[in-house]
Design a protein around this motif. Structure first.
Motif, PDB file in Angstrom:
ATOM      1  N   ASN A   7      11.105  -3.568 -20.038  1.00  0.00           N
ATOM      2  CA  ASN A   7      11.377  -4.993 -20.395  1.00  0.00           C
ATOM      3  C   ASN A   7      12.315  -5.558 -19.517  1.00  0.00           C
ATOM      4  N   PHE A   8      13.317  -4.734 -19.066  1.00  0.00           N
ATOM      5  CA  PHE A   8      14.212  -5.275 -18.133  1.00  0.00           C
ATOM      6  C   PHE A   8      13.766  -5.790 -16.730  1.00  0.00           C
ATOM      7  N   ILE A   9      12.972  -4.820 -16.347  1.00  0.00           N
ATOM      8  CA  ILE A   9      12.281  -5.145 -14.928  1.00  0.00           C
ATOM      9  C   ILE A   9      11.194  -6.367 -15.059  1.00  0.00           C
ATOM     10  N   VAL A  10      10.611  -6.529 -16.037  1.00  0.00           N
ATOM     11  CA  VAL A  10       9.533  -7.666 -16.085  1.00  0.00           C
ATOM     12  C   VAL A  10      10.397  -8.970 -16.148  1.00  0.00           C
ATOM     13  N   THR A  11      11.636  -8.867 -17.009  1.00  0.00           N
ATOM     14  CA  THR A  11      12.266 -10.128 -17.621  1.00  0.00           C
ATOM     15  C   THR A  11      13.226 -10.708 -16.240  1.00  0.00           C
ATOM     16  N   PHE A  12      13.833  -9.549 -15.709  1.00  0.00           N
ATOM     17  CA  PHE A  12      14.527  -9.842 -14.428  1.00  0.00           C
ATOM     18  C   PHE A  12      13.494 -10.469 -13.302  1.00  0.00           C
ATOM     19  N   LEU A  13      12.408  -9.885 -12.950  1.00  0.00           N
ATOM     20  CA  LEU A  13      11.672 -10.447 -12.021  1.00  0.00           C
ATOM     21  C   LEU A  13      11.049 -11.757 -12.243  1.00  0.00           C
ATOM     22  N   LEU A  14      10.932 -11.987 -13.707  1.00  0.00           N
ATOM     23  CA  LEU A  14      10.511 -13.372 -13.997  1.00  0.00           C
ATOM     24  C   LEU A  14      11.688 -14.483 -13.642  1.00  0.00           C
ATOM     25  N   PHE A  15      12.903 -13.908 -14.126  1.00  0.00           N
ATOM     26  CA  PHE A  15      14.043 -14.805 -13.961  1.00  0.00           C
ATOM     27  C   PHE A  15      14.279 -15.139 -12.320  1.00  0.00           C
ATOM     28  N   ILE A 166      22.563 -12.511 -13.163  1.00  0.00           N
ATOM     29  CA  ILE A 166      21.781 -12.517 -14.542  1.00  0.00           C
ATOM     30  C   ILE A 166      21.192 -11.195 -14.755  1.00  0.00           C
ATOM     31  N   GLY A 167      20.693 -10.411 -13.318  1.00  0.00           N
ATOM     32  CA  GLY A 167      20.172  -9.036 -13.500  1.00  0.00           C
ATOM     33  C   GLY A 167      21.405  -8.005 -14.188  1.00  0.00           C
ATOM     34  N   MET A 168      22.626  -8.072 -13.767  1.00  0.00           N
ATOM     35  CA  MET A 168      23.618  -7.375 -14.453  1.00  0.00           C
ATOM     36  C   MET A 168      23.870  -7.657 -15.924  1.00  0.00           C
ATOM     37  N   PHE A 169      23.804  -8.983 -16.191  1.00  0.00           N
ATOM     38  CA  PHE A 169      24.055  -9.447 -17.586  1.00  0.00           C
ATOM     39  C   PHE A 169      22.967  -9.027 -18.288  1.00  0.00           C
ATOM     40  N   LEU A 170      21.529  -9.212 -17.928  1.00  0.00           N
ATOM     41  CA  LEU A 170      20.508  -8.660 -18.714  1.00  0.00           C
ATOM     42  C   LEU A 170      20.456  -7.174 -18.980  1.00  0.00           C
ATOM     43  N   TYR A 171      20.673  -6.382 -17.882  1.00  0.00           N
ATOM     44  CA  TYR A 171      20.886  -4.834 -17.896  1.00  0.00           C
ATOM     45  C   TYR A 171      21.954  -4.535 -18.954  1.00  0.00           C
ATOM     46  N   THR A 172      23.158  -5.081 -18.816  1.00  0.00           N
ATOM     47  CA  THR A 172      24.171  -4.754 -19.743  1.00  0.00           C
ATOM     48  C   THR A 172      23.726  -4.957 -21.075  1.00  0.00           C
ATOM     49  N   THR A 173      23.243  -6.324 -21.507  1.00  0.00           N
ATOM     50  CA  THR A 173      22.933  -6.719 -22.775  1.00  0.00           C
ATOM     51  C   THR A 173      21.699  -5.892 -23.164  1.00  0.00           C
ATOM     52  N   MET A 174      20.685  -5.648 -22.631  1.00  0.00           N
ATOM     53  CA  MET A 174      19.665  -4.720 -23.186  1.00  0.00           C
ATOM     54  C   MET A 174      19.709  -3.300 -23.279  1.00  0.00           C
ATOM     55  N   ARG A 175      20.681  -2.792 -22.315  1.00  0.00           N
ATOM     56  CA  ARG A 175      21.398  -1.421 -22.691  1.00  0.00           C
ATOM     57  C   ARG A 175      21.899  -1.253 -23.768  1.00  0.00           C
ATOM     58  N   ARG A 176      22.741  -2.299 -24.216  1.00  0.00           N
ATOM     59  CA  ARG A 176      23.727  -2.380 -25.481  1.00  0.00           C
ATOM     60  C   ARG A 176      22.732  -2.538 -26.569  1.00  0.00           C
TER      61      ARG A 176
END
Length: 379
Positions: A7-15, A166-176
């Motif tokens: 989910n992170f990869i798909v969302t990050f690539l979209l961003f 945004i990638g770092m924020f998304l990764y941290t948030t989704m992992r959390r």
């Protein structure tokens, strides 16, 4: 690969796609607007040059004045050539072009790069006072091109940095958010497997009363474990939403309920009431006491005006693991006891109460966990 990482990869690539596409169209629009303004200015300038040259041609000193005009324009970065005919054979009134340009006899605008310099070319004709002149104008736009190139690289760098952020924020948030999910399946599978096994054992029949009692006791214990896991997951869900019910809770009421679960734990009360979410505070102290009882032979809970303190006399925690506990960093699976999200949940509950958790451990004092409160937790 874990589902949250997909989910992170798909969302990050979209961003990344949206950011880079937006940056590209924005920069392209700015460049197009700048170039159009420069073109309009250059066309007007060429027309004015032709008009002035036609007007000067009727004077005896017109050629000298036209040359002076050409020098002045050249100093400002515009090189001009004026002919009386639209052919190479036409008489030149003035020629200050830095390189040879072929006449076409048509009105045109073009961009040309030569020897590292950029020029905006204008070919036009002017008819004034019965005189028709053909003008070639080259405006030096090297600075504009360099500024645009710098903008392109700057925009690309800004887009890259924004994408990284945004990638770092998304990764941290989704992992959390998904951190507990990694262990839920295993934690649920273990008691369910035990319940299934004892149920099959009971179905086998021909069991004495002691065996039946033992199997029932194990099923009850595993069912209780399942309920505890589900309760914690539900509590964690409300924590993730950031909504807590703040109220004034009696300290004795909290300790009375905890004594039912941990009758051997020594409990000290030095404040009459606590302001916060009762369910979350009970969950926090329950998690801390559960760890303390499991880690040592004696445990102690103390409620103070701005603190909640849990101690145990177990072996000290090594420095690396202690730092991870204080910073709420996920530990490896073999270092996690129980369901693996108890400490993380305690950190979340503490943050919602404007507090923080601190873990300390040594050979002399054992392990001490303190919740320091600066907001809701008051008398």
């Amino acid at each position: 690969m874990q589902i949250w990482k997909k989910n992170f990869i798909v969302t990050f690539l979209l961003f990344v796609l949206i950011i880079n596409a937006g940056t590209f169209f924005l920069v392209a629009a700015v460049h197009r607007n700048e170039f159009q303004k420069e073109t309009d200015s250059a066309v007007m300038e060429a027309h004015n040059i032709g008009t002035a040259a036609a007007a000067l041609s009727g004077f005896e000193a017109g050629a000298g004045r036209t040359a002076q005009m050409g020098i002045k324009y050249r100093e400002n970065g515009t090189y001009i050539q004026i002919r009386e005919q639209d052919t190479e054979a036409g008489r030149e009134v003035i020629n200050m072009l830095p390189f040879q340009v072929e006449y076409t006899g048509e009105k045109r605008v073009w961009k040309q790069k030569i020897e590292g310099r950029c020029f905006l070319g204008i070919e036009n004709s002017v008819y004034d006072n019965g005189i028709k002149l053909y003008i070639l104008s080259l405006r030096d736009i090297t600075r504009l091109c360099r500024n645009q190139n710098s903008r392109i690289w700057g925009s690309a760098l800004a887009a890259l940095l924004l994408s990284d952020g945004i990638g770092m924020f998304l990764y941290t948030t989704m992992r959390r958010i998904y951190r507990p999910v990694n262990n839920i399946a295993h934690e649920l599978r273990t008691p369910l497997t035990n319940i299934q096994g004892y149920a099959q054992y009971l179905k086998a029949g021909k069991l004495n009363p002691e065996d039946i009692f033992f199997a029932g006791q194990q099923i009850e214990q595993d069912a209780r474990n399942l309920r505890d896991i589900v309760d914690k997951l539900l509590i964690m869900g409300s924590v993730r939403e950031g909504e807590i019910k703040t109220e004034s809770v009696s300290s004795d009421e909290l300790l009375t309920e905890l004594k039912k679960r941990y009758p051997t734990v020594r409990m000290n009360c030095r404040t009459e009431r606590i302001t916060g979410d009762k369910t979350l505070l009970l969950c926090l102290m329950d998690n801390l006491l559960s760890n303390a009882v499991r880690a040592g032979t004696q445990a102690e809970l103390t409620l103070e005006k701005h603190k909640i303190i849990v101690k145990n006399d177990g072996p000290p925690i090594d420095g690396r693991k202690l730092a991870a506990l204080n910073r709420d960093i996920r530990l490896a699976k073999n270092e996690v006891e129980g369901n693996g999200f108890g400490v993380s949940l305690c950190h979340e509950i503490a943050r919602l109460h404007k507090a923080r958790l601190k873990f300390e451990s040594d050979d002399r004092s054992g392990t001490v966990v303190t919740m320091y409160c600066s907001g809701a937790l008051k008398r």
